[in-house]
Design a protein around this motif. Structure first.
Motif, PDB file in Angstrom:
ATOM      1  N   ILE A 131       0.865  -1.044   0.049  1.00  0.00           N
ATOM      2  CA  ILE A 131       0.114   0.082  -0.044  1.00  0.00           C
ATOM      3  C   ILE A 131       0.772   1.193  -0.039  1.00  0.00           C
ATOM      4  CG2 ILE A 131      -1.721   1.216   1.408  1.00  0.00           C
ATOM      5  CD1 ILE A 131      -2.805  -1.460   2.402  1.00  0.00           C
ATOM      6  N   ALA A 132       1.921   1.440   0.921  1.00  0.00           N
ATOM      7  CA  ALA A 132       2.645   2.523   0.945  1.00  0.00           C
ATOM      8  C   ALA A 132       3.505   2.692  -0.418  1.00  0.00           C
ATOM      9  CB  ALA A 132       3.950   2.034   1.869  1.00  0.00           C
ATOM     10  N   ASN A 133       4.141   1.558  -0.971  1.00  0.00           N
ATOM     11  CA  ASN A 133       4.525   1.865  -2.400  1.00  0.00           C
ATOM     12  C   ASN A 133       3.613   2.125  -3.471  1.00  0.00           C
ATOM     13  OD1 ASN A 133       5.982   1.223  -4.912  1.00  0.00           O
ATOM     14  ND2 ASN A 133       7.065  -0.528  -3.955  1.00  0.00           N
ATOM     15  N   VAL A 134       2.576   1.598  -3.534  1.00  0.00           N
ATOM     16  CA  VAL A 134       1.678   1.981  -4.881  1.00  0.00           C
ATOM     17  C   VAL A 134       0.689   3.145  -4.579  1.00  0.00           C
ATOM     18  CG1 VAL A 134      -0.136   0.913  -6.192  1.00  0.00           C
ATOM     19  CG2 VAL A 134       1.648  -0.567  -5.351  1.00  0.00           C
ATOM     20  N   SER A 135       0.626   3.507  -3.173  1.00  0.00           N
ATOM     21  CA  SER A 135      -0.021   5.010  -3.135  1.00  0.00           C
ATOM     22  C   SER A 135       0.860   6.098  -3.497  1.00  0.00           C
ATOM     23  CB  SER A 135      -0.481   5.116  -1.779  1.00  0.00           C
ATOM     24  OG  SER A 135       0.574   5.037  -0.940  1.00  0.00           O
ATOM     25  N   LEU A 136       2.136   5.847  -3.351  1.00  0.00           N
ATOM     26  CA  LEU A 136       3.022   6.961  -3.857  1.00  0.00           C
ATOM     27  C   LEU A 136       2.994   6.823  -5.344  1.00  0.00           C
ATOM     28  CD1 LEU A 136       5.802   8.378  -2.511  1.00  0.00           C
ATOM     29  CD2 LEU A 136       6.539   7.295  -4.674  1.00  0.00           C
ATOM     30  N   PHE A 137       2.772   5.697  -5.884  1.00  0.00           N
ATOM     31  CA  PHE A 137       2.777   5.602  -7.350  1.00  0.00           C
ATOM     32  C   PHE A 137       1.758   6.291  -7.876  1.00  0.00           C
ATOM     33  CE2 PHE A 137       2.160   4.072 -11.636  1.00  0.00           C
ATOM     34  CZ  PHE A 137       0.955   3.880 -11.642  1.00  0.00           C
ATOM     35  N   LEU A 138       0.609   6.180  -7.274  1.00  0.00           N
ATOM     36  CA  LEU A 138      -0.551   7.028  -7.683  1.00  0.00           C
ATOM     37  C   LEU A 138      -0.628   8.425  -7.461  1.00  0.00           C
ATOM     38  CD1 LEU A 138      -3.245   4.909  -5.907  1.00  0.00           C
ATOM     39  CD2 LEU A 138      -2.937   4.706  -8.285  1.00  0.00           C
ATOM     40  N   GLY A 139       0.222   8.877  -6.579  1.00  0.00           N
ATOM     41  CA  GLY A 139       0.319  10.428  -6.454  1.00  0.00           C
ATOM     42  C   GLY A 139       1.247  10.743  -7.415  1.00  0.00           C
ATOM     43  N   ASP A 140       2.435   9.876  -7.697  1.00  0.00           N
ATOM     44  CA  ASP A 140       3.656  10.512  -8.736  1.00  0.00           C
ATOM     45  C   ASP A 140       3.074  10.221 -10.202  1.00  0.00           C
ATOM     46  OD1 ASP A 140       5.983   9.047 -10.295  1.00  0.00           O
ATOM     47  OD2 ASP A 140       6.335  10.703  -9.081  1.00  0.00           O
ATOM     48  N   LEU A 141       2.030   9.616 -10.436  1.00  0.00           N
ATOM     49  CA  LEU A 141       1.474   9.581 -11.604  1.00  0.00           C
ATOM     50  C   LEU A 141       1.015  10.903 -12.149  1.00  0.00           C
ATOM     51  CD1 LEU A 141       0.900   7.310 -13.701  1.00  0.00           C
ATOM     52  CD2 LEU A 141      -1.363   7.133 -12.424  1.00  0.00           C
ATOM     53  N   MET A 145       2.147  13.611 -15.188  1.00  0.00           N
ATOM     54  CA  MET A 145       1.335  14.166 -16.086  1.00  0.00           C
ATOM     55  C   MET A 145       1.137  15.768 -15.911  1.00  0.00           C
ATOM     56  SD  MET A 145      -0.198  11.579 -17.619  1.00  0.00           S
ATOM     57  CE  MET A 145       1.217  10.395 -17.476  1.00  0.00           C
ATOM     58  N   GLY A 146       1.500  16.392 -14.893  1.00  0.00           N
ATOM     59  CA  GLY A 146       1.329  17.849 -14.604  1.00  0.00           C
ATOM     60  C   GLY A 146       0.388  18.122 -13.517  1.00  0.00           C
ATOM     61  N   ALA A 147      -0.391  17.150 -13.090  1.00  0.00           N
ATOM     62  CA  ALA A 147      -1.299  17.526 -11.936  1.00  0.00           C
ATOM     63  C   ALA A 147      -0.538  17.369 -10.593  1.00  0.00           C
ATOM     64  CB  ALA A 147      -2.386  16.728 -11.845  1.00  0.00           C
ATOM     65  N   ILE A 148      -0.019  18.533 -10.031  1.00  0.00           N
ATOM     66  CA  ILE A 148       0.685  18.756  -8.881  1.00  0.00           C
ATOM     67  C   ILE A 148      -0.021  18.387  -7.689  1.00  0.00           C
ATOM     68  CG2 ILE A 148       2.441  20.104  -9.670  1.00  0.00           C
ATOM     69  CD1 ILE A 148       0.935  22.438  -9.017  1.00  0.00           C
ATOM     70  N   THR A 149      -1.435  18.424  -7.640  1.00  0.00           N
ATOM     71  CA  THR A 149      -1.996  18.169  -6.269  1.00  0.00           C
ATOM     72  C   THR A 149      -2.162  16.751  -5.534  1.00  0.00           C
ATOM     73  OG1 THR A 149      -3.224  19.968  -7.153  1.00  0.00           O
ATOM     74  CG2 THR A 149      -3.883  18.946  -4.945  1.00  0.00           C
ATOM     75  N   PRO A 150      -2.272  15.632  -6.609  1.00  0.00           N
ATOM     76  CA  PRO A 150      -2.442  14.491  -6.114  1.00  0.00           C
ATOM     77  C   PRO A 150      -1.190  13.781  -5.277  1.00  0.00           C
ATOM     78  CG  PRO A 150      -3.275  14.487  -8.301  1.00  0.00           C
ATOM     79  CD  PRO A 150      -2.569  15.628  -8.028  1.00  0.00           C
ATOM     80  N   VAL A 151      -0.139  14.192  -5.587  1.00  0.00           N
ATOM     81  CA  VAL A 151       1.164  13.572  -4.907  1.00  0.00           C
ATOM     82  C   VAL A 151       0.959  14.106  -3.343  1.00  0.00           C
ATOM     83  CG1 VAL A 151       2.526  15.725  -5.350  1.00  0.00           C
ATOM     84  CG2 VAL A 151       3.337  13.262  -5.052  1.00  0.00           C
ATOM     85  N   PHE A 152       0.406  15.328  -3.061  1.00  0.00           N
ATOM     86  CA  PHE A 152       0.352  15.631  -1.673  1.00  0.00           C
ATOM     87  C   PHE A 152      -0.701  14.793  -0.844  1.00  0.00           C
ATOM     88  CE2 PHE A 152       3.400  19.038  -1.364  1.00  0.00           C
ATOM     89  CZ  PHE A 152       3.426  19.523  -2.563  1.00  0.00           C
ATOM     90  N   MET A 153      -1.597  14.387  -1.704  1.00  0.00           N
ATOM     91  CA  MET A 153      -2.550  13.445  -0.949  1.00  0.00           C
ATOM     92  C   MET A 153      -2.180  12.314  -0.456  1.00  0.00           C
ATOM     93  SD  MET A 153      -5.760  14.941  -3.266  1.00  0.00           S
ATOM     94  CE  MET A 153      -6.519  16.394  -2.902  1.00  0.00           C
ATOM     95  N   ALA A 154      -1.141  11.768  -1.897  1.00  0.00           N
ATOM     96  CA  ALA A 154      -0.660  10.486  -1.692  1.00  0.00           C
ATOM     97  C   ALA A 154       0.275  10.473  -0.423  1.00  0.00           C
ATOM     98  CB  ALA A 154       0.137  10.147  -3.021  1.00  0.00           C
TER      99      ALA A 154
END
Lengths: 390, 352, 163
Positions: A131-141, A145-154
Motif C-alpha cells: 500500500i505504501a509503495n503503490v499509493s506513492l505511485f498513484l500520486g506520482d502519476l 502528467m502535470g497535476a501537482i495536487t494528487p502527490v500531496f494527498m498520496a
C-alpha cells in the motif's frame, strides 16, 4: 579504438540506422535527447537515450547502472541478519517486501517454518508495504502528467501507513523486521485498531484519486491507448506485476505459489485488464491498492495468537544448499536465489528484481511515441531505481 | 487621466510620472498579491499544507525574501547562447504585460490611455510575449529549451484565435471596441428591463467567457496547457537556462500577465470598475461621481482576484494536455464554437 | 446529465481539500514550533548502559558498517563475599558509535546478550561537523535517560514485551 561489446555495436548500428531513416525521409537531422540521469521525471538516476524526429521517438534505449550499489557482491561478505538489513534498501518504498523472499529462502534451506502468527504478521506488513509503495505511485502519476495536487494527498495518506510500520518495527522506510524463523518482535498494543482506521483513510484516498485523476478526461486522453503492450510481448520480455496483469495475463504469485505466508488463508481477488495500455497499468494498481486494504482488514481479523519466533539457535548457520523464492512484490516479481555453504552468511545471493525486467521493454514500447508519452509510459511502467540497479 | 481628478492643475510631466508609477503599480501589485494568495497559500491549502509561514506573519513577506534571493544570484548564461537575444527575451515578455495594462480602465477618469480600438490593441499586444518566449527558447542553446520554445510558439499562436473570436461577441454587444465604452455599456445596461445588475456580459456571453478563460489559461501556459514548461519533462522548458534576475522577470511576468488578463476579462465580462449604475442613479459616464476613481480600482482588484482564483484552481487540479491534443482542442473545438457564438450574438443583437 | 464529468469532480476534490485545510487545519506539523512524537519503538539513537557491558564485542562484530569501536581491559574487582577471591571484570575504556556510518539497523541492540544497548526515539542530534557524530560512551550513557519503556504487546502475543 576501444573494444565494444556485441551489444554496444548493435545499438550503435541501430542508432545510425534510425538517424539515416530520418535523414532520408525528411532531410532533417534527428535530435538525440538524453532524458536523465538527472531529471525530474525519472524515479532516480535512469538515463534514457532517445533519438527524436521532431517530437516523435525513433529509437530509445535505457542506460541504467547509475545507482548500482553492489548488493550481490556485498551479500557474499555479510551474515544473514546483515544481508536482511541491506536488502531493505533495494525497493525502498515497499521495503519490508524485500526482506521476505530472502528470509523465506533461508528458512527453506534450514527446513523450518515460522509460526502461524509470524506468517500472518509478515503478510500483514507485506501488504502494508504494498500500500505504501503503490499509493506513492498513484500520486506520482499525477506529477508526471502535470497535476501537482494528487502527490500531496498520496504523501499525506502514506504517512499513516509509514507511522504504522514505524510503530511496529521502529523504522519507517527500512523496517529490518524479518528474521530467520519469524519476526524480531510482536506488534505493539493498539496496532490492530490503528491499522483499521488507517485502512479506512486509504480507501478514501483511493476514491479521491479516482475522482481527481482517473476520472479526469485529460488524464484519460493522456493514458488511454498509449504504450500498448500486447500479452505475448509482455510475456516475452519478462514483465511482472501489474504490468503483466494489465496486458491480460492472469498471473499473481501470491495465489499461484504455496509459500508459508497467509495469502491463501484469506479471500481476495486478482485484478486484470485487457487493454495493456498505460491507463490499464495505472488502473490495475489502483484496484490492487484497494484490494490490499481489504486483505489487511481480513488479516487483522484472523490474526492467530502464539509466538512470533520459532526455536532457532542463537547463532544461525544455514545448512549448505541452494534455494529460490520469489514473491509478488509491489513492483512485480522479486526473487532471491540463495546459495549457502553452511556459513554464517550466504555464499552467493542472486537478486531477481522486478524493475530490471520491466524496463527491458522500454526500447520496444517507446518506438514512435511522442516525447510527452515517454513520460507517461515510464510512469505507468513504474520502476524504482534501487530495484533496477541494486 | 484628466486633471479633473484632482483639485489642482498638474503639469504634463507630473501626469506622465503618475501614469508611469500607476502602471508599474498596476502590474506589480496584482502580481505580488497573486503570488502570495494563490501560489503560496491557495495551492498549499489545496494540498493539505500551510505553505510558507516563517517569513513575516503567515508568510506574507515570503515574496520579498524570494525577490531578494533571486536578485542576489549570479547572472550566468550558457556558453553557446546567443548573448544579446538571451538577455532581451525576458524584457520582451515583461514589456508586453506593461503595454497591455496601459489600455485597462480603472475608473471613469482613471485610465492610462483611452483608445477607440482598445480591445484590438490589447489583443495585438498580448502576442508580443510569444516572440519573447521563442527568443528565450532558441537563444538558450539547450535542447530542452528549444523543445519548450517550439511547443510554446505553436500553442500560443493557436490559442490567440479563440481569444480574439470570443472577444468579438462582446464587441458586438457593446457596439464599441473602446474598453471604457464596454464598461459603461455593461453597467448602464439592463437585462430585459431590469437594471438591478446592469448587463454583465458574463450572463449573455457565457460561452464567450468560457472560451476566453480557456484561451487565457493557454496564453499564460498554465496547466492544463503548460506543455512549454512541462516540469516533469523539460525541467523548465524555455526558462531552463535562466537564473537570477532574468528568471525573476519571467516569474513575475507569468503572474503579472495572469493578473492583467484577468483585469481585461473583468472589463469585458464582469463590468470592469463599475457597479451597476442603477444603484446610484447614474445614467451615463458623465454622471458618475469622482469617488468612483478611488473605489473603481478596488472593485477591479476584487474582480481580478476572483478570475485569477478560477485560473489557479484549474491550474492546480488538472494534468496537462499533450501538444497535439492541445492543438486539436483549439483548432477543432474552440474556434468553431467561438465562431458559432459570434453568429448567435450577431443574430440576437439584430433581433433584440 | 447522468454523470458529473470528471473534470468537475476533480475541481470539487481540490476545493473541498482547501476548505478542509482552512477550517480543520493542515495535515502538516509546523516543525520546529510543534513536534510530533515518534512511536516508542522508533530507532532514533542508541543508548549504552555501561554497567551491563562486558566488551564481548558481539555488537562490534555484527555491525554491517563496523561503526562501533570498543576498547577494554581486564581488571581485578573486589570479591563478592568476604574471603573470596578477586574476580576478573572487563572494564570499558572506549565505546564509540559513529552515527555518520550507522545505518540504524538495530542488529547491535538485538545481538547484545547483556542488555547493554537500547534504542531511543531521540532524533534531534545533528551536528555541524561530521566528526561530532561520533558519540563516546559518556554521550551514549546520557541517551539512556531518553529510552522509553517497551510498549505493551498486542492481544494474542506470546509473552509480555521484552527489554
Amino acid at each position: 579504438m576501444t573494444m565494444l561489446s556485441d551489444r554496444q555495436q548493435l545499438s550503435y548500428i541501430a542508432a545510425q540506422a534510425a538517424d539515416a531513416r530520418v535523414n532520408v525521409e525528411l532531410e532533417t537531422e534527428g535530435m538525440t535527447l538524453n532524458i536523465g540521469p538527472q531529471h525530474p521525471a525519472t524515479h532516480g538516476t535512469l538515463r534514457i537515450i532517445a533519438r527524436l524526429d521532431g517530437e516523435q521517438v525513433v529509437w530509445a534505449e535505457p542506460a541504467c547502472g547509475y545507482m548500482h550499489r553492489g548488493y550481490e557482491k556485498l551479500a557474499e561478505v555479510r551474515t544473514y541478519p546483515q544481508v536482511t538489513t541491506l536488502v531493505n534498501r533495494i525497493d525502498w518504498l515497499g521495503s519490508f517486501a524485500n526482506e521476505v523472499p530472502f528470509i523465506l529462502a533461508a528458512e527453506q534451506l534450514m527446513e523450518i517454518e515460522a509460526p502461524a502468527r509470524a506468517q500472518w504478521i509478515r503478510t500483514l506488513l507485506f501488504e502494508l508495504s504494498r500500500i505504501a509503495n503503490v499509493s506513492l505511485f498513484l500520486g506520482d502519476l499525477g506529477v508526471q502528467m502535470g497535476a501537482i495536487t494528487p502527490v500531496f494527498m498520496a504523501f499525506r495518506d502514506r504517512e499513516y501507513v509509514l507511522n504504522l510500520i514505524e510503530a511496529a518495527t521502529g523504522g519507517r522506510f527500512h523496517p529490518n523486521f524479518d528474521r530467520i524463523g519469524g519476526l524480531k518482535d510482536d506488534l505493539p498494543a493498539g496496532f490492530v485498531a490503528e491499522t483499521r482506521q488507517v485502512m479506512k483513510k486509504l480507501r478514501n484516498f483511493c476514491d479521491e484519486i479516482e475522482d481527481l485523476l482517473f476520472g479526469n478526461e485529460i488524464f484519460q486522453s493522456r493514458t488511454r491507448g498509449i504504450g500498448v503492450i500486447p500479452r505475448d510481448v509482455a510475456l516475452d520480455y519478462g514483465l511482472s506485476g501489474a504490468n503483466l496483469r494489465a496486458s491480460g495475463v492472469d498471473w499473481d504469485l501470491r495465489r499461484d505459489q504455496r509459500l508459508p505466508m497467509a495469502w491463501d488463508k484469506v479471500d481476495w481477488k486478482v485484478w486484470t485488464h485487457t487493454d495493456g495500455d498505460s491507463f490499464a497499468r495505472c488502473w490495475v494498481r489502483l484496484q490492487e491498492t484497494r484490494e490490499a486494504t481489504k486483505l489487511v482488514d481480513q488479516l487483522l481479523d484472523g490474526l492467530p495468537s502464539g509466538p512470533v519466533m520459532a526455536k532457532v539457535p542463537r547463532i544461525i548457520k544455514v545448512p549448505a544448499g541452494e534455494a529460490w523464492v520469489s514473491t509478488e512484490n509491489p513492483l512485480g516479481e522479486m526473487g532471491y536465489y540463495v546459495v549457502s555453504k553452511g556459513d554464517l552468511g550466504p555464499f552467493r545471493v542472486k537478486i531477481r528484481s522486478a524493475s530490471f525486467n520491466n524496463i527491458s521493454i522500454v526500447p520496444w514500447v517507446l518506438r514512435g511515441v511522442y516525447v510527452p508519452d515517454i513520460i507517461t509510459i515510464l510512469a505507468s511502467l513504474y520502476f524504482i531505481l534501487g530495484d533496477i540497479d541494486r | 487621466m484628466t486633471s479633473a481628478l484632482w483639485a489642482v492643475e498638474i503639469p504634463y510631466w507630473g501626469q506622465t510620472l503618475l501614469r508611469v508609477l500607476g502602471g508599474v503599480v498596476a502590474v506589480l501589485l496584482p502580481a505580488g498579491t497573486i503570488v502570495y494568495v494563490f501560489l503560496f497559500k491557495m495551492m498549499s491549502f489545496m494540498q493539505s499544507r500551510l505553505g510558507p509561514m516563517e517569513a513575516g506573519p503567515y508568510g506574507s513577506l515570503q515574496l520579498v525574501a524570494e525577490v531578494g534571493k533571486w536578485l542576489q544570484k549570479e547572472d550566468i548564461a550558457p556558453e553557446r547562447a546567443d548573448r544579446f537575444i538571451f538577455r532581451l527575451a525576458p524584457i520582451v515578455v515583461l514589456a508586453s504585460t506593461f503595454l497591455l495594462v496601459a489600455v485597462v480602465p480603472f475608473g471613469p477618469d482613471a485610465w492610462f490611455t483611452n483608445f477607440e480600438t482598445g480591445i484590438y490593441y490589447a489583443m495585438a499586444v498580448s502576442s508580443v510575449s510569444v516572440l519573447g518566449i521563442l527568443m528565450a527558447g532558441w537563444a538558450s542553446a539547450n535542447k530542452y529549451s528549444l523543445l519548450g520554445g517550439l511547443r510554446a510558439a505553436g500553442q500560443l499562436i493557436a490559442y490567440e484565435l479563440p481569444m480574439v473570436l470570443a472577444v468579438i461577441g462582446v464587441v458586438i454587444q457593446a457596439e464599441s471596441m473602446n474598453l471604457q465604452q464596454i464598461v459603461v455599456a455593461q453597467n448602464a445596461g439592463s437585462i430585459f428591463g431590469w437594471d438591478g445588475l446592469g448587463n454583465p456580459y458574463l450572463l449573455t456571453q457565457f460561452v464567450g467567457f468560457l472560451i476566453f478563460m480557456i484561451a487565457v489559461q493557454a496564453e499564460l501556459t498554465q496547466a492544463p496547457f503548460d506543455m512549454p514548461i512541462a516540469e516533469s519533462e523539460l525541467v523548465s522548458g524555455y526558462m531552463t537556462e535562466y537564473s537570477g534576475f532574468r528568471f525573476l522577470m519571467f516569474f513575475i511576468g507569468e503572474f503579472a500577465t495572469a493578473g492583467v488578463f484577468a483585469l481585461i476579462a473583468s472589463v469585458l465580462f464582469l463590468g470592469g470598475w463599475g457597479v451597476p449604475f442603477a444603484w446610484f442613479g447614474w445614467n451615463g459616464i458623465d454622471d458618475v461621481d469622482n469617488w468612483m476613481n478611488v473605489v473603481g480600482p478596488l472593485v477591479m482588484f476584487g474582480k481580478m482576484m476572483l478570475l485569477v482564483f478560477l485560473i489557479m484552481w484549474v491550474r492546480f487540479s488538472y494534468p496537462r494536455f499533450r501538444e497535439d491534443q492541445l492543438q486539436r482542442f483549439a483548432w477543432k473545438f474552440l474556434i468553431p464554437v467561438s465562431l458559432g457564438n459570434i453568429v448567435l450574438t450577431a443574430v440576437a443583437k439584430v433581433v433584440w | 446529465m447522468a454523470k458529473v464529468p470528471g473534470l468537475v469532480k476533480g475541481l470539487g476534490v481540490t476545493f473541498s481539500t482547501m476548505v478542509q485545510t482552512i477550517t480543520k487545519g493542515a495535515n502538516t506539523v509546523q516543525y520546529p514550533h510543534e513536534k510530533e512524537a515518534p512511536p516508542t519503538r522508533a530507532r532514533g539513537v542508541i543508548a549504552l548502559r555501561e554497567d551491563n557491558c562486558t566488551s564481548c564485542m558481539l555488537c562490534a562484530r555484527s555491525c554491517p558498517d563496523w561503526c562501533i569501536y570498543i576498547e577494554g581491559h581486564k581488571e581485578l574487582a573486589p570479591p563478592r563475599r568476604a574471603g573470596g577471591k578477586p574476580r576478573q571484570v572487563n572494564k570499558l575504556d572506549r565505546f564509540d558509535i559513529d552515527f555518520a556510518l550507522c545505518m540504524y539497523c538495530g542488529i547491535c541492540v538485538e545481538v547484545c546478550p547483556f542488555d547493554a544497548l537500547f534504542w531511543s526515539p531521540e532524533y534531534e542530534y545533528s551536528e555541524g561537523r561530521i566528526a561530532d557524530l561520533l558519540h563516546d560512551k559518556t554521550k551514549l550513557g546520557e541517551w539512556m535517560e531518553t529510552v522509553p519503556e517497551a510498549p505493551e504487546l498486542e492481544a494474542g502475543a506470546d509473552k509480555k514485551g521484552k527489554k
